[in-house]
Design an enzyme around this catalytic site. Structure first.
Site, PDB file in Angstrom:
ATOM      1  N   ASN A   9       0.885  -1.174   0.000  1.00 51.60           N
ATOM      2  CA  ASN A   9       0.000   0.000   0.000  1.00 51.60           C
ATOM      3  C   ASN A   9       0.918   1.218   0.000  1.00 51.60           C
ATOM      4  O   ASN A   9       1.471   1.585   1.033  1.00 51.60           O
ATOM      5  CB  ASN A   9      -0.869  -0.046   1.263  1.00 51.60           C
ATOM      6  CG  ASN A   9      -1.849   1.102   1.335  1.00 51.60           C
ATOM      7  OD1 ASN A   9      -1.863   1.973   0.455  1.00 51.60           O
ATOM      8  ND2 ASN A   9      -2.650   1.124   2.379  1.00 51.60           N
ATOM      9  N   ARG A  94      -2.656  -2.149  -3.417  1.00 51.76           N
ATOM     10  CA  ARG A  94      -3.814  -1.278  -3.311  1.00 51.76           C
ATOM     11  C   ARG A  94      -3.644  -0.202  -4.387  1.00 51.76           C
ATOM     12  O   ARG A  94      -2.674   0.561  -4.369  1.00 51.76           O
ATOM     13  CB  ARG A  94      -3.839  -0.624  -1.944  1.00 51.76           C
ATOM     14  CG  ARG A  94      -4.996   0.301  -1.784  1.00 51.76           C
ATOM     15  CD  ARG A  94      -4.905   1.019  -0.486  1.00 51.76           C
ATOM     16  NE  ARG A  94      -6.208   1.531  -0.120  1.00 51.76           N
ATOM     17  CZ  ARG A  94      -6.517   1.942   1.088  1.00 51.76           C
ATOM     18  NH1 ARG A  94      -5.615   1.895   2.043  1.00 51.76           N
ATOM     19  NH2 ARG A  94      -7.701   2.398   1.360  1.00 51.76           N
ATOM     20  N   HIS A 182     -12.415   3.643  -0.432  1.00 56.50           N
ATOM     21  CA  HIS A 182     -12.442   2.746   0.739  1.00 56.50           C
ATOM     22  C   HIS A 182     -13.135   1.415   0.399  1.00 56.50           C
ATOM     23  O   HIS A 182     -13.633   0.724   1.282  1.00 56.50           O
ATOM     24  CB  HIS A 182     -13.174   3.388   1.949  1.00 56.50           C
ATOM     25  CG  HIS A 182     -12.361   4.425   2.659  1.00 56.50           C
ATOM     26  ND1 HIS A 182     -12.919   5.564   3.203  1.00 56.50           N
ATOM     27  CD2 HIS A 182     -11.040   4.493   2.935  1.00 56.50           C
ATOM     28  CE1 HIS A 182     -11.983   6.295   3.768  1.00 56.50           C
ATOM     29  NE2 HIS A 182     -10.822   5.676   3.622  1.00 56.50           N
ATOM     30  N   GLY A 213      -8.922   9.051   7.225  1.00 57.23           N
ATOM     31  CA  GLY A 213      -9.792   9.239   6.062  1.00 57.23           C
ATOM     32  C   GLY A 213     -11.136   8.634   6.479  1.00 57.23           C
ATOM     33  O   GLY A 213     -11.148   7.595   7.123  1.00 57.23           O
ATOM     34  N   ARG A 242      -9.058  16.691   5.782  1.00 59.24           N
ATOM     35  CA  ARG A 242      -9.786  17.009   4.538  1.00 59.24           C
ATOM     36  C   ARG A 242     -11.171  17.576   4.847  1.00 59.24           C
ATOM     37  O   ARG A 242     -11.798  17.168   5.823  1.00 59.24           O
ATOM     38  CB  ARG A 242      -9.956  15.735   3.691  1.00 59.24           C
ATOM     39  CG  ARG A 242      -8.679  15.272   3.040  1.00 59.24           C
ATOM     40  CD  ARG A 242      -8.886  13.934   2.333  1.00 59.24           C
ATOM     41  NE  ARG A 242      -8.152  12.873   2.981  1.00 59.24           N
ATOM     42  CZ  ARG A 242      -8.307  11.575   2.734  1.00 59.24           C
ATOM     43  NH1 ARG A 242      -9.181  11.176   1.833  1.00 59.24           N
ATOM     44  NH2 ARG A 242      -7.601  10.670   3.373  1.00 59.24           N
ATOM     45  N   ARG A 286      -8.755  11.343  19.176  1.00 59.22           N
ATOM     46  CA  ARG A 286      -8.480  11.095  20.601  1.00 59.22           C
ATOM     47  C   ARG A 286      -8.165  12.394  21.327  1.00 59.22           C
ATOM     48  O   ARG A 286      -8.671  12.672  22.414  1.00 59.22           O
ATOM     49  CB  ARG A 286      -7.282  10.157  20.769  1.00 59.22           C
ATOM     50  CG  ARG A 286      -7.617   8.716  20.571  1.00 59.22           C
ATOM     51  CD  ARG A 286      -6.372   7.912  20.430  1.00 59.22           C
ATOM     52  NE  ARG A 286      -5.666   8.264  19.188  1.00 59.22           N
ATOM     53  CZ  ARG A 286      -4.817   7.491  18.562  1.00 59.22           C
ATOM     54  NH1 ARG A 286      -4.508   6.324  19.052  1.00 59.22           N
ATOM     55  NH2 ARG A 286      -4.261   7.862  17.424  1.00 59.22           N
ATOM     56  N   GLY A 331     -14.187   4.527  14.468  1.00 58.83           N
ATOM     57  CA  GLY A 331     -15.355   3.641  14.553  1.00 58.83           C
ATOM     58  C   GLY A 331     -15.117   2.444  15.463  1.00 58.83           C
ATOM     59  O   GLY A 331     -16.020   2.009  16.180  1.00 58.83           O
ATOM     60  N   GLU A 332     -13.884   1.922  15.442  1.00 57.79           N
ATOM     61  CA  GLU A 332     -13.592   0.727  16.254  1.00 57.79           C
ATOM     62  C   GLU A 332     -13.310   1.062  17.712  1.00 57.79           C
ATOM     63  O   GLU A 332     -13.519   0.226  18.589  1.00 57.79           O
ATOM     64  CB  GLU A 332     -12.384  -0.022  15.669  1.00 57.79           C
ATOM     65  CG  GLU A 332     -12.680  -0.688  14.338  1.00 57.79           C
ATOM     66  CD  GLU A 332     -11.424  -1.137  13.605  1.00 57.79           C
ATOM     67  OE1 GLU A 332     -10.415  -1.459  14.265  1.00 57.79           O
ATOM     68  OE2 GLU A 332     -11.443  -1.141  12.359  1.00 57.79           O
ATOM     69  N   GLU A 380      -8.051  -4.021   5.415  1.00 58.49           N
ATOM     70  CA  GLU A 380      -7.932  -3.884   3.956  1.00 58.49           C
ATOM     71  C   GLU A 380      -6.809  -4.757   3.405  1.00 58.49           C
ATOM     72  O   GLU A 380      -6.912  -5.294   2.300  1.00 58.49           O
ATOM     73  CB  GLU A 380      -7.685  -2.410   3.605  1.00 58.49           C
ATOM     74  CG  GLU A 380      -8.912  -1.550   3.861  1.00 58.49           C
ATOM     75  CD  GLU A 380      -8.589  -0.109   4.189  1.00 58.49           C
ATOM     76  OE1 GLU A 380      -8.026   0.136   5.277  1.00 58.49           O
ATOM     77  OE2 GLU A 380      -8.892   0.774   3.378  1.00 58.49           O
TER      78      GLU A 380
HETATM   79  P1  ADP Z   1      -6.147   5.581   8.595  1.00 58.11           P
HETATM   80  O1  ADP Z   1      -7.241   6.222   7.804  1.00 58.11           O
HETATM   81  O2  ADP Z   1      -4.895   6.381   8.656  1.00 58.11           O
HETATM   82  O3  ADP Z   1      -5.924   4.109   8.311  1.00 58.11           O
HETATM   83  P2  ADP Z   1      -7.184   4.681  11.130  1.00 58.11           P
HETATM   84  O4  ADP Z   1      -8.312   3.858  10.665  1.00 58.11           O
HETATM   85  O5  ADP Z   1      -6.035   3.989  11.762  1.00 58.11           O
HETATM   86  O6  ADP Z   1      -6.678   5.697  10.045  1.00 58.11           O
HETATM   87  O7  ADP Z   1      -7.761   5.758  12.153  1.00 58.11           O
HETATM   88  C1  ADP Z   1      -6.917   6.706  12.707  1.00 58.11           C
HETATM   89  C2  ADP Z   1      -7.712   7.632  13.560  1.00 58.11           C
HETATM   90  O8  ADP Z   1      -8.484   6.897  14.518  1.00 58.11           O
HETATM   91  C3  ADP Z   1      -6.810   8.523  14.395  1.00 58.11           C
HETATM   92  O9  ADP Z   1      -6.579   9.715  13.730  1.00 58.11           O
HETATM   93  C4  ADP Z   1      -7.602   8.759  15.634  1.00 58.11           C
HETATM   94  O10 ADP Z   1      -8.246  10.002  15.478  1.00 58.11           O
HETATM   95  C5  ADP Z   1      -8.679   7.709  15.650  1.00 58.11           C
HETATM   96  N1  ADP Z   1      -8.643   6.884  16.859  1.00 58.11           N
HETATM   97  C6  ADP Z   1      -7.887   5.815  17.153  1.00 58.11           C
HETATM   98  N2  ADP Z   1      -8.158   5.357  18.390  1.00 58.11           N
HETATM   99  C7  ADP Z   1      -9.114   6.152  18.908  1.00 58.11           C
HETATM  100  C8  ADP Z   1      -9.823   6.210  20.137  1.00 58.11           C
HETATM  101  N3  ADP Z   1      -9.599   5.350  21.131  1.00 58.11           N
HETATM  102  N4  ADP Z   1     -10.738   7.191  20.307  1.00 58.11           N
HETATM  103  C9  ADP Z   1     -10.987   8.073  19.332  1.00 58.11           C
HETATM  104  N5  ADP Z   1     -10.359   8.073  18.152  1.00 58.11           N
HETATM  105  C10 ADP Z   1      -9.428   7.136  17.929  1.00 58.11           C
END
Ligand code: ADP
Length: 397
Positions: A9, A94, A182, A213, A242, A286, A331-332, A380
């Site tokens: 990627n 990717r 995505h 993203g 963005r 965060r 989301g996770e 992914e």
């Molecule tokens: P990418 O799009 O770079 O793959 P990720 O899916 O890893 O990004 O998501 C990164 C973002 O997730 C970080 O910028 C952060 O804002 C958010 N994040 C990660 N853990 C937490 C958490 N515990 N609470 C809130 N936001 C989080």
């Protein structure tokens, strides 16, 4: 002998890799992953085991401008040293853009590279970086089977009206339309949901991929029918840096009244907007959730509000919603963002189980909730590895 499947990627300043091993039967097993980052500034290579233990790390303080190609070669040599009794058989890439035509992964040959090159104007910030390692690998490993996995492919099932802007037909014919991105993440989630809850997966599902993203996708019976991203990955939700959806009149204003150059506008929209632009504090959710700065609080509220509005729009595109899925970093991991989106979504029939949400359970809706709500981690790279293995097996048989 096991097959080594390399997943690449590549972006403008980093090349990420994951090495999978496959015996052809079970799902590919992750062996190690890592990246070269800081390309052209302060290159740094790091590789880790699936559990996060550092396996190798390297910096080049005296050669900050070491070429992409030299760094890529270092990475490939290191990966090959990790193969043990396996043989590197295939590489899956990717590739951000597969244009209007490609709705599935493809084995790469010279003609396909030329075709994908022609799509560079549609994704100038990403496509060239995706294609560079394909060429580099073909030079060092001419026999390696290479596979292009497109971020746009999953959305080719969208109906015409979901793929179209209300622009004159000539522009649409030239490719100015909504592609959606995505896609590899959504495809992975759709497959996971089919295993976890097959009846739910046959219904109307909105997936929220909320990372740095961010986008959302309406999936009906496993097929994408609409998404928030459009011609570029700039559309839809506000993201870390963005803007997300923006009145095109703002771009005209910046050009005509503020005299900004196209490059300045690009920088503003891609790198200085979204959470960082609104908060002035951080692009990291965060940090914003922990901050009491009024602008940080507003940035989070704008994000949640936009997710909630898009949820209504995507539900409308399907004529309803049976399930909502959260994935990617925010989301996770952010129970707070999920809870706030679900509060907005009560009108759609979402009833959250707050205790389940707090402990990041897989299903976070109440037992009687008309709309079920899920937290499903995306992967992914695994999706690319699976596609690549399928192509490899079709070549072998
Ligand atoms: P990418 O799009 O770079 O793959 P990720 O899916 O890893 O990004 O998501 C990164 C973002 O997730 C970080 O910028 C952060 O804002 C958010 N994040 C990660 N853990 C937490 C958490 N515990 N609470 C809130 N936001 C989080």
């Amino acid at each position: 002998m096991r097959d080594g499947i390399l997943v690449i990627n590549a972006g403008s300043s980093s090349i990420k890799f994951s090495l999978y091993l496959s015996n052809g039967e079970e799902k590919p097993i992750l062996s190690c992953k890592g990246q070269v980052e800081g390309i052209n500034v302060a290159p740094h290579f790091i590789a880790k085991s699936p559990h996060g233990a550092v396996l190798n790390e390297q910096r080049w303080p005296d050669q900050p401008d070491l070429s992409h190609e030299a760094l890529f070669k270092y990475m490939i040599d290191w990966i090959e040293s990790q193969l043990g009794d396996a043989k590197l058989r295939a590489a899956g890439h990717r590739v951000v853009h597969g244009g209007s035509q490609y709705s599935y992964p493809l084995r790469i040959n010279d003609d396909l590279v030329v075709e994908l090159e022609a799509l560079v104007p549609l994704a100038p910030l990403h496509q060239p970086h995706n294609l560079a390692p394909i060429r580099a690998l073909a030079r060092v490993h001419p026999d390696l089977i290479q596979v292009a996995c497109f971020d746009t492919a999953f959305h080719r099932s969208n109906p015409w009206e979901a793929q179209s802007f209300a622009l004159p037909r000539k522009l649409t014919g030239e490719g100015v339309k909504r592609y959606g991105f995505h896609g590899l993440s959504y495809e992975y989630i759709a497959r996971q949901l089919r295993q976890i809850a097959p009846a739910v997966a046959r219904g109307k599902v909105v997936v929220c991929h909320l990372g740095s993203g961010a986008s959302m996708c309406a999936i009906n019976d496993g097929k994408s029918v609409a998404s928030t991203m459009g011609f570029t990955a700039l559309d839809g939700l506000p993201m870390g840096t963005r803007t997300g959806t923006l009145d095109a009149g703002v771009v005209l204003y910046l050009l005509q009244q503020k005299g900004m150059t196209p490059k300045e506008i690009e920088d503003l929209l891609y790198k200085k907007s979204g959470l960082i632009g609104v908060s002035g504090v951080s692009n990291d959710m965060r940090v914003l959730l922990e901050s009491s700065e009024p602008h940080a609080v507003e940035a989070v509220e704008l994000f949640v509000y936009r997710v909630s509005r898009e949820l209504g729009s995507l539900a409308a595109a399907m004529g309803g919603i049976d399930a909502l899925v959260f994935t990617a970093g925010i989301g996770e991991h952010s129970s707070e963002v999920r809870a706030r989106v679900c509060r907005y979504a009560e009108w759609l029939g979402v009833e959250m189980d707050h205790e389940a949400n707090e402990r990041d359970a897989m299903m976070i809706s109440g037992i009687d909730s008309p709309v079920s709500v899920w937290v499903i981690p995306t992967d992914e790279e695994m999706m690319i590895a699976k596609h690549t293995r399928e192509v490899l097996q079709s070549v072998k048989s």
